[in-house]
Design a protein around this motif. Structure first.
Motif, PDB file in Angstrom:
ATOM      1  N   MET A 120       0.842  -1.187   0.000  1.00 18.34           N
ATOM      2  CA  MET A 120       0.000   0.000   0.000  1.00 18.34           C
ATOM      3  C   MET A 120       0.876   1.235   0.000  1.00 18.34           C
ATOM      4  N   LYS A 121       0.324   2.339  -0.472  1.00 17.61           N
ATOM      5  CA  LYS A 121       1.044   3.601  -0.502  1.00 17.61           C
ATOM      6  C   LYS A 121       0.296   4.630   0.335  1.00 17.61           C
ATOM      7  N   ILE A 122       1.014   5.266   1.245  1.00 14.50           N
ATOM      8  CA  ILE A 122       0.471   6.359   2.043  1.00 14.50           C
ATOM      9  C   ILE A 122       1.018   7.663   1.464  1.00 14.50           C
ATOM     10  N   THR A 123       0.135   8.556   1.031  1.00 16.99           N
ATOM     11  CA  THR A 123       0.563   9.828   0.452  1.00 16.99           C
ATOM     12  C   THR A 123       0.639  10.890   1.539  1.00 16.99           C
ATOM     13  N   VAL A 124       1.804  11.522   1.638  1.00 20.10           N
ATOM     14  CA  VAL A 124       2.033  12.574   2.626  1.00 20.10           C
ATOM     15  C   VAL A 124       2.153  13.902   1.893  1.00 20.10           C
ATOM     16  N   GLU A 125       1.351  14.866   2.312  1.00 17.28           N
ATOM     17  CA  GLU A 125       1.380  16.200   1.720  1.00 17.28           C
ATOM     18  C   GLU A 125       1.616  17.233   2.810  1.00 17.28           C
ATOM     19  N   HIS A 126       2.562  18.137   2.574  1.00 14.39           N
ATOM     20  CA  HIS A 126       2.844  19.179   3.563  1.00 14.39           C
ATOM     21  C   HIS A 126       3.589  20.324   2.876  1.00 14.39           C
ATOM     22  N   SER A 127       3.048  21.516   3.023  1.00 19.05           N
ATOM     23  CA  SER A 127       3.684  22.736   2.495  1.00 19.05           C
ATOM     24  C   SER A 127       4.051  22.601   1.020  1.00 19.05           C
ATOM     25  N   ASP A 131       5.081   9.561  -1.605  1.00 18.67           N
ATOM     26  CA  ASP A 131       4.417   8.320  -1.209  1.00 18.67           C
ATOM     27  C   ASP A 131       5.344   7.478  -0.341  1.00 18.67           C
ATOM     28  N   VAL A 132       4.741   6.851   0.673  1.00 16.34           N
ATOM     29  CA  VAL A 132       5.470   5.924   1.546  1.00 16.34           C
ATOM     30  C   VAL A 132       4.923   4.525   1.308  1.00 16.34           C
ATOM     31  N   ASP A 133       5.799   3.587   0.951  1.00 16.46           N
ATOM     32  CA  ASP A 133       5.380   2.210   0.692  1.00 16.46           C
ATOM     33  C   ASP A 133       5.334   1.416   1.991  1.00 16.46           C
ATOM     34  N   LEU A 134       4.202   0.769   2.241  1.00 16.15           N
ATOM     35  CA  LEU A 134       4.012  -0.062   3.420  1.00 16.15           C
ATOM     36  C   LEU A 134       3.381  -1.388   2.996  1.00 16.15           C
ATOM     37  N   PRO A 135       3.661  -2.477   3.718  1.00 13.29           N
ATOM     38  CA  PRO A 135       3.103  -3.782   3.329  1.00 13.29           C
ATOM     39  C   PRO A 135       1.594  -3.845   3.538  1.00 13.29           C
ATOM     40  N   ASP A 136       0.919  -4.590   2.663  1.00 13.47           N
ATOM     41  CA  ASP A 136      -0.528  -4.773   2.753  1.00 13.47           C
ATOM     42  C   ASP A 136      -0.915  -5.915   3.681  1.00 13.47           C
ATOM     43  N   SER A 137       0.037  -6.794   3.996  1.00 14.48           N
ATOM     44  CA  SER A 137      -0.228  -7.943   4.857  1.00 14.48           C
ATOM     45  C   SER A 137       1.108  -8.486   5.347  1.00 14.48           C
ATOM     46  N   TRP A 138       1.033  -9.456   6.265  1.00 13.22           N
ATOM     47  CA  TRP A 138       2.268 -10.059   6.766  1.00 13.22           C
ATOM     48  C   TRP A 138       3.029 -10.754   5.644  1.00 13.22           C
ATOM     49  N   ASP A 139       2.329 -11.278   4.649  1.00 10.07           N
ATOM     50  CA  ASP A 139       2.980 -11.947   3.527  1.00 10.07           C
ATOM     51  C   ASP A 139       3.817 -10.979   2.700  1.00 10.07           C
ATOM     52  N   MET A 180      10.201   6.787  11.076  1.00 10.62           N
ATOM     53  CA  MET A 180      11.352   7.495  10.504  1.00 10.62           C
ATOM     54  C   MET A 180      12.409   6.501  10.026  1.00 10.62           C
ATOM     55  N   SER A 181      12.501   5.350  10.689  1.00  7.85           N
ATOM     56  CA  SER A 181      13.434   4.314  10.245  1.00  7.85           C
ATOM     57  C   SER A 181      12.969   3.687   8.937  1.00  7.85           C
ATOM     58  N   ILE A 182      11.652   3.575   8.779  1.00  5.92           N
ATOM     59  CA  ILE A 182      11.100   3.013   7.548  1.00  5.92           C
ATOM     60  C   ILE A 182      11.302   3.962   6.373  1.00  5.92           C
ATOM     61  N   ASP A 183      11.087   5.259   6.613  1.00  2.00           N
ATOM     62  CA  ASP A 183      11.261   6.251   5.546  1.00  2.00           C
ATOM     63  C   ASP A 183      11.760   7.549   6.179  1.00  2.00           C
ATOM     64  N   LYS A 184      13.009   7.880   5.940  1.00  4.42           N
ATOM     65  CA  LYS A 184      13.634   9.047   6.556  1.00  4.42           C
ATOM     66  C   LYS A 184      12.966  10.358   6.144  1.00  4.42           C
ATOM     67  N   ARG A 185      12.248  10.363   5.016  1.00  8.18           N
ATOM     68  CA  ARG A 185      11.583  11.581   4.557  1.00  8.18           C
ATOM     69  C   ARG A 185      10.473  12.012   5.505  1.00  8.18           C
ATOM     70  N   LEU A 186      10.010  11.074   6.350  1.00  6.26           N
ATOM     71  CA  LEU A 186       8.900  11.387   7.260  1.00  6.26           C
ATOM     72  C   LEU A 186       9.325  12.225   8.466  1.00  6.26           C
ATOM     73  N   LYS A 187      10.611  12.388   8.666  1.00  7.05           N
ATOM     74  CA  LYS A 187      11.118  13.011   9.880  1.00  7.05           C
ATOM     75  C   LYS A 187      10.455  14.348  10.190  1.00  7.05           C
ATOM     76  N   LEU A 222      -0.845  11.541  11.726  1.00  8.45           N
ATOM     77  CA  LEU A 222      -0.267  10.717  10.663  1.00  8.45           C
ATOM     78  C   LEU A 222      -0.066   9.281  11.146  1.00  8.45           C
ATOM     79  N   VAL A 223       0.389   9.121  12.381  1.00 12.47           N
ATOM     80  CA  VAL A 223       0.563   7.770  12.937  1.00 12.47           C
ATOM     81  C   VAL A 223      -0.769   7.029  12.961  1.00 12.47           C
ATOM     82  N   TRP A 224      -1.813   7.725  13.393  1.00  9.28           N
ATOM     83  CA  TRP A 224      -3.148   7.121  13.421  1.00  9.28           C
ATOM     84  C   TRP A 224      -3.616   6.764  12.019  1.00  9.28           C
ATOM     85  N   ALA A 225      -3.352   7.646  11.061  1.00  5.28           N
ATOM     86  CA  ALA A 225      -3.775   7.395   9.681  1.00  5.28           C
ATOM     87  C   ALA A 225      -3.104   6.142   9.121  1.00  5.28           C
ATOM     88  N   ILE A 226      -1.813   5.990   9.416  1.00  3.99           N
ATOM     89  CA  ILE A 226      -1.098   4.802   8.953  1.00  3.99           C
ATOM     90  C   ILE A 226      -1.643   3.550   9.627  1.00  3.99           C
TER      91      ILE A 226
END
Length: 273
Positions: free
Chosen positions: A1-8, A13-21, A71-78, A85-89
């Motif tokens: 899945m992709k989480i889109t982050v917009e700011h200023s 996009d941040v790539d995250l797994p859709d399942s444990w597989d 932040m370890s998963i994607d340094k751009r989120l810092k 945002l944490v809740w949204a993810i």
């Protein structure tokens, strides 16, 4: 899945797994750590729509740790991580509520020669599992210590139980592996411990009846030793023979005994009533 982050005006996009597989060797430790930042609760459900399968949702317990993991998963989120945002993810990664389901080993080898636990710890006997559980409890206790040497010793002793040179392990060589563990990098040993931690969570979930009559909260060395002695007898023989049994066999038998006790108590209750 992709989480889109917009700011200023910036968008990525941040790539995250859709399942444990979909979890990979690169992100599995972060996903398990992120899951540990949340509790789980059942959502109220409409009994007319889905009365038997209530939805589960995550409850944020540790925002600072969750923030550090993202932040370890994607340094751009810092610069952009907020509680919202944490809740949204977490809302997007609802499958996390079904963990722990870490039945497969994500770190079966280290440096090509150190062989660790296989999927479901299927190749371990009871003696190795019991010793590893004692060392794991010691490791957890050491985390509260300010003494670096105490913590390092606990980590090395635990590693010496979990991993073996070319897969060869017994009680006699465990002390030798403890010495060799000192040259393994701290990062690699942390990966090894995280790997085992997930596997043991799955084991305790599957065999919940074997741990304190349905509770897996107490896995101290004393309780493991008591269980080892209790399993000796007509089924497995002496304590030495219990130690050599595949640990799945021991836990399955313990679960069966617990169910028989429950059934017996239930029958007695029926007669008395």
């Amino acid at each position: 899945m992709k989480i889109t982050v917009e700011h200023s005006g910036r968008k990525f996009d941040v790539d995250l797994p859709d399942s444990w597989d979909d979890v990979t060797h690169k992100n599995w430790i972060h996903i398990l750590q992120f899951r540990s930042c949340f509790g789980v609760a059942d959502k109220p459900v409409d009994q007319w729509q889905n009365p038997l399968e209530p939805e589960r949702h995550l409850i944020l317990n540790n925002y600072l740790q969750a923030r550090a993991i993202l932040m370890s998963i994607d340094k751009r989120l810092k610069q952009y991580i907020t509680v919202e945002l944490v809740w949204a993810i977490a809302d997007e990664m609802t499958w996390l509520a079904d963990l722990p389901n870490h039945y497969r080993s994500m770190t079966p080898t280290l440096y090509w020669i150190w062989r660790g636990p296989k999927n479901q710890l299927i190749d371990w006997n009871w003696g190795r599992y019991a010793m590893t559980e004692e060392k794991f409890k010691k490791y957890i206790d050491s985390l509260e210590s300010t003494d670096i040497k105490t913590r390092a010793k606990a980590v090395n002793e635990l590693f010496a139980c979990m991993y073996a040179l070319f897969g060869f392990w017994n009680f006699k060589v465990a002390d030798f592996y403890f010495v060799l563990a000192r040259i393994i990098s701290t990062r690699k040993k942390e990966l090894a411990i995280a790997n085992y931690s997930g596997l043991r969570n799955w084991i305790q979930d599957v065999y919940s009846e074997a741990f304190n009559g349905g509770s897996s909260s107490d896995t101290s060395g004393a309780s493991i030793r008591e269980l080892t002695i209790a399993m000796s007898g007509d089924k497995f023989g002496t304590v030495d023979k219990v130690v050599k049994q595949n640990f799945h066999m021991v836990l399955q038998y313990q679960c069966m005994l617990h169910k028989e006790i429950q059934r017996s108590q239930s029958n007695k209750g029926g007669v008395l009533s």
